[in-house]
Design an enzyme around this catalytic site. Structure first.
Site, PDB file in Angstrom:
ATOM      1  N   ASP A  96      -2.254  -4.734  -3.709  1.00 20.23           N
ATOM      2  CA  ASP A  96      -1.457  -3.542  -3.440  1.00 20.23           C
ATOM      3  C   ASP A  96      -1.994  -2.699  -2.293  1.00 20.23           C
ATOM      4  OD1 ASP A  96      -3.585  -3.181  -5.232  1.00 20.23           O
ATOM      5  OD2 ASP A  96      -2.712  -1.373  -6.110  1.00 20.23           O
ATOM      6  N   GLU A 163      -4.196  -2.665  -8.439  1.00 18.74           N
ATOM      7  CA  GLU A 163      -5.594  -2.245  -8.580  1.00 18.74           C
ATOM      8  C   GLU A 163      -5.730  -0.755  -8.322  1.00 18.74           C
ATOM      9  OE1 GLU A 163      -9.424  -0.915  -7.515  1.00 18.74           O
ATOM     10  OE2 GLU A 163      -7.875  -1.177  -5.992  1.00 18.74           O
ATOM     11  N   GLU A 164      -4.960  -0.251  -7.352  1.00 17.56           N
ATOM     12  CA  GLU A 164      -5.072   1.163  -7.003  1.00 17.56           C
ATOM     13  C   GLU A 164      -4.616   2.088  -8.130  1.00 17.56           C
ATOM     14  OE1 GLU A 164      -6.681   2.100  -4.580  1.00 17.56           O
ATOM     15  OE2 GLU A 164      -6.624   0.519  -3.069  1.00 17.56           O
TER      16      GLU A 164
END
Length: 437
Positions: A96, A163-164
């Site tokens: 991402d 992931e963010e």
């Protein structure tokens, strides 16, 4: 994007002879890998939206003979290459981008703009370097497929979403990552780094990245006219007391030998000069390493908010509401110490002592941690690969200026050096773990 082929060539020349064969294979792949990188960089996708990025990784893996499953944990992909008996090794890349408008001014910069689910229009950028992660993932997939005669076991390569948002690893595990697919004995990943020169590798035994919690505090009050404050219970004053008292959690309740951060990143209240609001809202980021310190911080935040409200005479029905966003919690990343030291020593034999260095832990977060936490028998390691162009690093150090960090709109890593170094390092470690006996 910035193409530093001379830098890559210099790194190759600096390698010991034992690394030249694998390094040569990486160098042959670089032109096509950089084409993939440019595409991914120019077309970033936000968390939960990584459809195109996942499709690129899936297509590359299928061409190489991997068995590919898409839409695992949302937009995640799992590519499995079975090659006889032996260990199962997981190699992960996150996919991402971030809601950041790129300001590098480089050719090929992202011009993507989207409207988020919150209704905010924003630019999108790979400001954390996940485009280099995905590209190196393709490089590892290619080299492992090309070197099947040298290893035995099962390789599980995953493209992880979100992931963010601290959600992607949890979602993939919840969708059966370790039940639908072979469960690993080893988990490997890398992250590009904005704090040291391109092509260097950093490792941290033990705690490497922090627990990350997002906490919201709604501070209630009794509103009224600013000229008659005695008729109100001012939530701004109360919230200010809470902000001040929260600092004692780290300074007076946590051992100086333990790491902790409580940062109030947002304070919103009121709408006009002469009106005392009936609510103030605080947003906090809370960082720690151990679960014990994390629990103490979160319990302390709730205790302080309530205690300050009681001291201010707030009635029971208007006590502050403290909410911990559990969906975006990122657990601390713990690199298996002996395994980390073993892999670092091995990498030094290929890259040299000057390119493989131990780094202190940081208070950033990485949900790669979940893959090892899910089963404590899994040996887990994430390494850093420096991304700062050497000339820029030297100039900044000489001039005493700060370099752009990860998540900065100005972050522009030396992509060829990051990708070539990470591809070789991850491939070398995987081949060592799966070497034919």
């Amino acid at each position: 994007m910035r193409i530093l082929w001379t830098g890559v060539a210099a790194l190759a020349l600096a390698m010991p002879a034992t690394a030249q064969t694998l390094g040569g294979e990486v160098e042959k792949q670089m032109p096509s890998l950089m084409a993939i990188y440019k595409d991914l960089h120019a077309n970033p996708e936000l968390s939960f939206m990584e459809v195109r990025s996942a499709g690129i990784l899936a297509a590359e893996a299928r061409k190489l003979g991997y068995k590919v499953t898409e839409k695992v944990g949302g937009t995640g992909i799992v590519a499995v290459l079975e090659n006889g008996p032996g260990p199962v090794v997981l190699v992960r890349a996150d996919m991402d981008g971030l809601p950041v408008t790129e300001q590098t001014g480089l050719a090929g910069a992202s011009k993507v703009r989207v409207t988020t689910k919150e209704g905010v229009e924003t630019g999108v950028m790979h400001a954390c370097g996940h485009d280099t992660h995905m590209t190196a993932w393709v490089g590892v997939a290619r080299l492992m497929a090309a070197n099947k005669a040298k290893w035995s076991g099962t390789l599980v390569m995953i493209g992880q979403p979100a992931e963010e948002r601290g959600a992607g690893a949890r979602m993939m595990l919840a969708d059966g990552l370790y039940t639908r697919f072979p469960k690993p004995q080893y988990a490997l990943a890398f992250h590009d780094a904005a704090q040291f020169p391109a092509g260097k590798i950093g490792y941290t035994p033990g705690y490497a990245l922090a627990n990350v919690d997002s906490v919201d505090i709604s501070v209630k009050g009794v509103g009224g006219h600013g000229a008659y404050p005695q008729t109100t219970k001012d939530p701004i004053v109360l919230a200010s007391r809470i902000v001040g008292a929260l600092q004692t959690l780290v300074s007076r309740e946590i051992s100086p030998l333990d790491s902790a951060v409580v940062t109030v990143g947002s304070f919103h209240a009121g709408a006009k000069h002469n009106i005392i609001s009936d609510e103030a809202k605080l947003q906090l980021t809370v960082r720690s390493y151990s679960d014990e310190v994390r629990d103490h911080l979160l319990d302390g935040i709730a205790r302080i908010a309530k205690g300050e409200a009681i001291a201010a005479g707030i009635p029971d029905d208007k006590m502050p509401v403290v909410t911990v966003n559990k969906d975006e919690y990122t657990p601390s990343t713990f690199n298996t110490p002996e395994f980390t030291e073993e892999m670092a020593a091995f990498l030094k034999t290929s890259f040299g002592d000057d390119r493989v260095v131990q780094m202190p832990p940081v208070m950033g977060g990485e949900d790669f941690s979940r893959f090892g936490r899910e089963d404590k028998s899994i040996k887990s390691l994430i390494v850093w690969v420096g991304g700062v162009p050497q000339a820029e690093y030297d100039a900044a150090k000489k001039e005493g200026r700060t370099l752009p960090s990860l998540h900065s709109p100005f972050w522009a890593p030396d992509a060829p050096a990051v990708i070539s170094t990470a591809t070789e390092a991850l491939t070398a470690m995987t081949l060592k773990l799966m070497a034919k006996k």
